[in-house]
Design a protein around this motif. Structure first.
Motif, mmCIF file in Angstrom:
data_model
loop_
_atom_site.group_PDB
_atom_site.id
_atom_site.type_symbol
_atom_site.label_atom_id
_atom_site.label_comp_id
_atom_site.label_asym_id
_atom_site.label_seq_id
_atom_site.Cartn_x
_atom_site.Cartn_y
_atom_site.Cartn_z
ATOM 1 N N ARG A 92 0.831 -1.194 0.000
ATOM 2 C CA ARG A 92 0.000 0.000 0.000
ATOM 3 C C ARG A 92 0.871 1.252 0.000
ATOM 4 N NH1 ARG A 92 -5.023 0.216 0.197
ATOM 5 N NH2 ARG A 92 -5.286 -1.806 1.214
ATOM 6 N N GLY A 96 -3.144 5.486 -0.797
ATOM 7 C CA GLY A 96 -4.138 4.423 -0.762
ATOM 8 C C GLY A 96 -4.065 3.452 -1.919
ATOM 9 N N SER A 97 -3.270 3.742 -2.932
ATOM 10 C CA SER A 97 -3.123 2.822 -4.054
ATOM 11 C C SER A 97 -2.310 1.600 -3.630
ATOM 12 C CB SER A 97 -2.466 3.517 -5.248
ATOM 13 O OG SER A 97 -1.178 3.996 -4.905
ATOM 14 N N LEU A 98 -2.367 0.546 -4.443
ATOM 15 C CA LEU A 98 -1.634 -0.684 -4.170
ATOM 16 C C LEU A 98 -0.661 -0.971 -5.308
ATOM 17 C CD1 LEU A 98 -4.333 -3.208 -2.848
ATOM 18 C CD2 LEU A 98 -2.463 -2.189 -1.538
ATOM 19 N N GLY A 112 -6.478 3.947 -5.384
ATOM 20 C CA GLY A 112 -7.368 3.870 -4.240
ATOM 21 C C GLY A 112 -8.814 4.053 -4.676
ATOM 22 N N GLY A 178 -2.559 -8.417 1.675
ATOM 23 C CA GLY A 178 -1.584 -8.037 0.666
ATOM 24 C C GLY A 178 -1.125 -9.176 -0.220
ATOM 25 N N ASP A 195 -7.157 -7.682 0.323
ATOM 26 C CA ASP A 195 -7.173 -6.362 0.953
ATOM 27 C C ASP A 195 -7.891 -6.531 2.287
ATOM 28 O OD1 ASP A 195 -7.031 -3.595 1.414
ATOM 29 O OD2 ASP A 195 -7.366 -3.135 -0.695
ATOM 30 N N ARG A 243 -10.867 0.704 7.447
ATOM 31 C CA ARG A 243 -9.509 0.175 7.240
ATOM 32 C C ARG A 243 -8.556 0.783 8.257
ATOM 33 N NH1 ARG A 243 -7.961 1.480 1.665
ATOM 34 N NH2 ARG A 243 -8.923 -0.479 1.043
#
Length: 243
Positions: A92, A96-98, A112, A178, A195, A243
């Motif tokens: 992460r 907030g993007s992965l 995100g 993850g 997630d 979260r």
């Protein structure tokens, strides 16, 4: 443009399953160059409850991209990304993007849930070959917005549902936060990423865009015995607040 006045056909990009969402009474909102289904004919609070049990959300209109090749990880970390050493893990980022590390030199970057694409836009704008010789190896872009559809499955019943269509055990004690499974779902190749919304399980599901309608229908069918249903992005964002 206000929600409820938007049509997905008014945009150059649209969800791969927008017809199925329209049939569910989707209320659309503009998101960059596409429209996203915010709710599906129910109050958001009701869809939040569905999402806690078992919900399926279309995220295909949200931004995503990729980078691959020798030097990719080094270049991305020089751009401020945090990427761990393990492949088949998603890391992460601050926005907030992965950053999903599919291989030692391949990253699939998904935005995100706000869909602002700040990091994705910055990286796409920053990537360029240098003029030095020999040229520094920094990988190369792999645009993913058109190659892959993007769904999310949320809820306590999600692992049991996936057991019907996927050979990988996605239960929380077997498939950690993850973790990535590059596997077969409903008999087609897919990427599943674990997630979390607090303790609530959630899974990103990515597959070839040409198979989007098939995958959507298979998941909807597999969810039925658990009381699962499609929900909109507004409910998913509410769930993500834990979260």
């Amino acid at each position: 443009m206000a929600p409820g006045t938007v049509s997905p056909t008014a945009f150059s990009r649209r969800s791969y399953v927008y017809r199925s969402l329209e049939a569910k009474g989707a209320e659309w909102a503009a998101l960059r160059d596409a429209a996203v289904a915010m709710r599906l004919g129910r109050p958001v609070e009701e869809e939040v409850g569905i999402g806690r049990r078992l919900g399926l959300t279309d995220l295909s209109p949200l931004p995503r991209t990729g980078f691959k090749g020798t030097g990719t990880i080094e270049w991305l970390t020089s751009q401020g990304l945090t990427i761990g050493p393990e492949s088949n893990m998603a890391y992460r980022q601050a926005d907030g993007s992965l950053a999903a590390r599919l291989a030692p030199s391949e990253i699939f970057l998904i935005d995100g849930l706000k869909g602002e694409a700040g990091l994705i836009d910055r990286l796409n704008g920053a990537w360029a070959w240098g003029t030095e010789k020999p040229r520094k190896l920094i990988g190369y872009p792999m645009p993913r917005s058109e190659s892959h559809c993007w769904f999310m499955v949320s809820g306590w019943q999600a692992p049991a549902m996936f057991a019907k269509v996927c050979g990988v055990d996605l239960r929380a004690h077997k498939f950690k936060q993850g973790q990535i499974a590059q596997t077969s779902v409903a008999k087609i190749s897919a990427i599943a990423i674990r997630d979390y919304f607090g303790e609530l399980p959630a899974y990103h599901l990515l597959t070839d865009s040409a198979s989007a309608e098939y995958m959507w229908a298979c998941i909807v069918d597999a969810m039925a015995e658990f009381g699962g249903q499609p929900i909109g992005l507004a409910a998913l964002r509410r769930l993500a607040e834990t979260r």
